[in-house]
Design a protein around this motif. Sequence first.
Motif, PDB file in Angstrom:
ATOM      1  N   SER A 108       0.857  -1.189   0.000  1.00  0.00           N
ATOM      2  CA  SER A 108       0.000   0.000   0.000  1.00  0.00           C
ATOM      3  C   SER A 108       0.891   1.236   0.000  1.00  0.00           C
ATOM      4  O   SER A 108       1.137   1.836   1.041  1.00  0.00           O
ATOM      5  CB  SER A 108      -0.924  -0.017   1.228  1.00  0.00           C
ATOM      6  N   GLU A 112       2.240   9.009  -5.432  1.00  0.00           N
ATOM      7  CA  GLU A 112       1.315   9.290  -6.525  1.00  0.00           C
ATOM      8  C   GLU A 112       1.549   8.334  -7.689  1.00  0.00           C
ATOM      9  O   GLU A 112       2.619   7.748  -7.833  1.00  0.00           O
ATOM     10  CB  GLU A 112       1.484  10.732  -6.998  1.00  0.00           C
ATOM     11  N   ASP A 113       0.533   8.193  -8.532  1.00  0.00           N
ATOM     12  CA  ASP A 113       0.669   7.390  -9.739  1.00  0.00           C
ATOM     13  C   ASP A 113       1.812   7.929 -10.601  1.00  0.00           C
ATOM     14  O   ASP A 113       2.048   9.143 -10.657  1.00  0.00           O
ATOM     15  CB  ASP A 113      -0.620   7.431 -10.564  1.00  0.00           C
ATOM     16  N   ALA A 114       2.478   7.016 -11.296  1.00  0.00           N
ATOM     17  CA  ALA A 114       3.492   7.383 -12.289  1.00  0.00           C
ATOM     18  C   ALA A 114       4.532   8.363 -11.745  1.00  0.00           C
ATOM     19  O   ALA A 114       4.823   9.388 -12.358  1.00  0.00           O
ATOM     20  CB  ALA A 114       2.813   7.961 -13.532  1.00  0.00           C
ATOM     21  N   SER A 115       5.094   8.042 -10.592  1.00  0.00           N
ATOM     22  CA  SER A 115       6.052   8.958  -9.954  1.00  0.00           C
ATOM     23  C   SER A 115       7.476   8.415  -9.868  1.00  0.00           C
ATOM     24  O   SER A 115       8.365   9.097  -9.353  1.00  0.00           O
ATOM     25  CB  SER A 115       5.560   9.337  -8.553  1.00  0.00           C
ATOM     26  N   SER A 151       1.118  -4.868  -8.127  1.00  0.00           N
ATOM     27  CA  SER A 151       0.130  -3.909  -8.627  1.00  0.00           C
ATOM     28  C   SER A 151       0.448  -2.492  -8.178  1.00  0.00           C
ATOM     29  O   SER A 151       0.337  -1.525  -8.949  1.00  0.00           O
ATOM     30  CB  SER A 151      -1.270  -4.302  -8.162  1.00  0.00           C
ATOM     31  N   GLU A 152       0.873  -2.338  -6.915  1.00  0.00           N
ATOM     32  CA  GLU A 152       1.224  -1.020  -6.403  1.00  0.00           C
ATOM     33  C   GLU A 152       2.477  -0.476  -7.093  1.00  0.00           C
ATOM     34  O   GLU A 152       2.553   0.715  -7.408  1.00  0.00           O
ATOM     35  CB  GLU A 152       1.450  -1.081  -4.891  1.00  0.00           C
ATOM     36  N   ARG A 155       1.578   0.744 -10.443  1.00  0.00           N
ATOM     37  CA  ARG A 155       0.822   1.996 -10.342  1.00  0.00           C
ATOM     38  C   ARG A 155       1.759   3.194 -10.205  1.00  0.00           C
ATOM     39  O   ARG A 155       1.536   4.239 -10.829  1.00  0.00           O
ATOM     40  CB  ARG A 155      -0.124   1.942  -9.133  1.00  0.00           C
ATOM     41  N   VAL A 156       2.808   3.066  -9.402  1.00  0.00           N
ATOM     42  CA  VAL A 156       3.681   4.221  -9.160  1.00  0.00           C
ATOM     43  C   VAL A 156       4.780   4.362 -10.215  1.00  0.00           C
ATOM     44  O   VAL A 156       5.480   5.373 -10.242  1.00  0.00           O
ATOM     45  CB  VAL A 156       4.304   4.181  -7.753  1.00  0.00           C
ATOM     46  N   ARG A 158       6.252   5.118 -13.873  1.00  0.00           N
ATOM     47  CA  ARG A 158       5.887   5.897 -15.045  1.00  0.00           C
ATOM     48  C   ARG A 158       5.753   4.967 -16.253  1.00  0.00           C
ATOM     49  O   ARG A 158       6.249   3.832 -16.231  1.00  0.00           O
ATOM     50  CB  ARG A 158       6.957   6.959 -15.302  1.00  0.00           C
ATOM     51  N   ASN A 182      -1.509  -8.670 -14.468  1.00  0.00           N
ATOM     52  CA  ASN A 182      -0.795  -7.547 -15.077  1.00  0.00           C
ATOM     53  C   ASN A 182      -0.123  -7.905 -16.396  1.00  0.00           C
ATOM     54  O   ASN A 182       0.593  -7.086 -16.969  1.00  0.00           O
ATOM     55  CB  ASN A 182       0.281  -7.042 -14.108  1.00  0.00           C
ATOM     56  N   LYS A 206       7.032  -2.029 -17.666  1.00  0.00           N
ATOM     57  CA  LYS A 206       5.680  -1.520 -17.836  1.00  0.00           C
ATOM     58  C   LYS A 206       5.539  -1.018 -19.259  1.00  0.00           C
ATOM     59  O   LYS A 206       6.358  -0.214 -19.726  1.00  0.00           O
ATOM     60  CB  LYS A 206       5.422  -0.382 -16.842  1.00  0.00           C
TER      61      LYS A 206
END
Length: 208
Positions: A108, A112-115, A151-152, A155-156, A158, A182, A206
């Motif tokens: 968790s 932020e997303d894509a950081s 998954s996390e 998410r983070v 880029r 994924n 990714k």
Amino acid sequence: MPLPKENQEYGTREYWNLRYTQEDPDTPYDWFKSYAELAIHLRLLIPDKTARILVLGCGNSKFSEDMWEDGYRNIVNIDYSPVVIEQMRARHADSRPDMEWHEMDVRSLSFEDASFDVAIDKGTMDAMMTSSTSVWDPPEDIIKDCTAEVSEVLRVLRPSGTFLYITFGQPHFRERFLTGPNSLRTKLEIKVLGEFFHYYMYVLHKVD
């Protein structure tokens, strides 16, 4: 160093807090491979030394320190033991003031997303697997925890970011966690490290 009575303790915050409280905070410990042993691969996979790098489950390893000394100066470290995070923050406050240290759970993430451009796990996912008595048929909670981490991380990361996972776990025991739901937005490469006792570097790209 205090060893757990049972392997599943490696997956608990209580064990790590106790261990880091009892160990000498000035004596680092590296699980699996050191940075020096991985550097030849990491320099190729992370050619941009300004890349923002997330180290998952940093512990009291010298890995981030050595990576910093090799020119990577945008490193963020997390661990869910507040004890070791405070120790590491204090240890590097003067010599590496820009390196970040955060108490955080890999399942968790608070970012932020894509950081981030790169995320690195060197044994953290393995610690979450220690409560399983069977590598062939892990319980649902382990599948959930490991899938949540991946998954996390995705998410983070880029677009075109990379997740590097270093482990002794063989592909038929680890691929399920790295691909699974994924698989349509990732590409997985596997590098074998060592000649006699093999370690593996899973390189999850990714692609979305």
